[in-house]
Write a protein that holds these residues in place. Structure first.
Motif, PDB file in Angstrom:
ATOM      1  N   LEU A  52      11.518   2.056   5.896  1.00 12.13           N
ATOM      2  CA  LEU A  52      11.462   2.715   4.131  1.00 12.13           C
ATOM      3  C   LEU A  52      11.510   2.661   2.848  1.00 12.13           C
ATOM      4  O   LEU A  52      10.300   2.345   1.871  1.00 12.13           O
ATOM      5  N   HIS A  53      12.011   1.402   2.378  1.00 10.96           N
ATOM      6  CA  HIS A  53      12.315   0.604   1.352  1.00 10.96           C
ATOM      7  C   HIS A  53      10.935  -0.910   1.978  1.00 10.96           C
ATOM      8  O   HIS A  53      10.865  -1.441   0.646  1.00 10.96           O
ATOM      9  N   MET A  54      10.068  -0.855   2.956  1.00  5.65           N
ATOM     10  CA  MET A  54       9.347  -1.715   2.948  1.00  5.65           C
ATOM     11  C   MET A  54       8.082  -1.359   3.157  1.00  5.65           C
ATOM     12  O   MET A  54       6.771  -1.519   3.524  1.00  5.65           O
ATOM     13  N   GLY A  62       4.628  -2.274   2.293  1.00 11.91           N
ATOM     14  CA  GLY A  62       3.986  -2.999   3.378  1.00 11.91           C
ATOM     15  C   GLY A  62       3.616  -2.808   4.558  1.00 11.91           C
ATOM     16  O   GLY A  62       4.050  -1.395   5.318  1.00 11.91           O
ATOM     17  N   THR A  63       3.176  -3.535   5.523  1.00 12.39           N
ATOM     18  CA  THR A  63       2.708  -2.810   7.104  1.00 12.39           C
ATOM     19  C   THR A  63       3.291  -4.314   7.875  1.00 12.39           C
ATOM     20  O   THR A  63       2.936  -5.120   7.687  1.00 12.39           O
ATOM     21  N   ALA A  64       3.134  -3.656   8.513  1.00  8.30           N
ATOM     22  CA  ALA A  64       3.572  -4.341  10.175  1.00  8.30           C
ATOM     23  C   ALA A  64       2.826  -3.950  11.465  1.00  8.30           C
ATOM     24  O   ALA A  64       2.295  -2.968  11.871  1.00  8.30           O
TER      25      ALA A  64
END
Length: 247
Positions: free
Chosen positions: A104-106, A109-111
């Protein structure tokens, strides 16, 4: 992938194994991962395989004395032809990146996972199905974008020579090479620092293969024999099924 060269034939000099691996790895690093169009060129391989059906049947008969041509057509030629067709049809999906969730805290960005070939894959195949068990790992590794070195069983020399010529007319030695020889050559093959090793055969030899590959931290895929699960239907006694009563 490109037009094969006449120099791509059975390699019987064990001393060449290291230099061949280095040449394939250098070509992989130079050219990078092949494109979708280049991998889809496996259709040439499939067409060549089907065109050589009778020659494959004759070669396998030379080893077994007699094996039904229908069995060879279905289990050897048909199995590899259909497997190759499946790979070609699904290559866009296999090569596409897949999204992954992030914490959630990232979420700024995407992965995703980008699927990349390993480099040079070694394949060792047994004698009982000398076409299917050799070529399916080979064509799968090539579809994944790798270079391949194949060490088939020394007990099927006629089939090996035919496969070397067939594939030598399609692939360059930097793309595919076949290594022939006895158990001593096989031992040197397993000791190569390839990027992955695929072995099909007995459990005893599989242990030796994994041990040799571990010296170079080479990942190994083992398909080992000796496993024959059985389903016993109702109405059949345990004595008829040759199963101990305690089972």
């Amino acid at each position: 992938m490109g037009v094969g060269h006449q120099r791509n034939r059975n390699i019987t000099d064990a001393g060449r194994l290291g230099s061949l691996l280095l040449a394939q790895r250098a070509a992989f690093l130079r050219d990078g991962a092949p494109s979708l169009a280049q991998r889809a060129d496996l259709a040439k391989f499939r067409a060549t395989l089907i065109a050589h059906r009778k020659a494959i049947e004759d070669a396998i008969n030379a080893h077994f004395g007699h094996r039904s041509r229908y069995e060879t057509a279905i289990m050897e030629v048909g199995g590899v032809a259909e497997g190759t067709k499946y790979l070609i049809r699904n290559l866009p999906r296999f090569m596409s990146p897949t999204r992954r969730q992030v914490a959630l805290h990232m979420r700024m960005g995407t992965a995703r996972i980008e699927y990349q070939p390993l480099g040079v894959v070694g394949v060792m195949s047994p004698w009982n199905y000398p076409v299917n068990l050799a070529l399916m790992p080979v064509v799968t590794a090539i579809a994944a974008g790798n270079r391949v070195m194949l060490k088939p069983s020394e007990f099927t020399p006629v089939t090996n020579s035919l496969l070397a010529k067939m594939l030598g007319d399609i692939f360059s030695e930097e793309q595919f090479a076949m290594v022939s020889g006895d158990a001593a050559v096989g031992a040197k093959f397993t000791a190569l620092p390839s990027d992955h090793l695929v072995f099909t055969g007995s459990t005893a030899v599989g242990r030796a293969v994994m041990k040799a590959a571990s010296d170079n931290l080479v990942p190994v895929t083992l398909e080992l024999g000796g496993k024959s699960p059985v389903i016993v239907a109702k109405g059949k006694t345990l004595d008829q099924a040759s199963i101990p009563s305690s089972t």
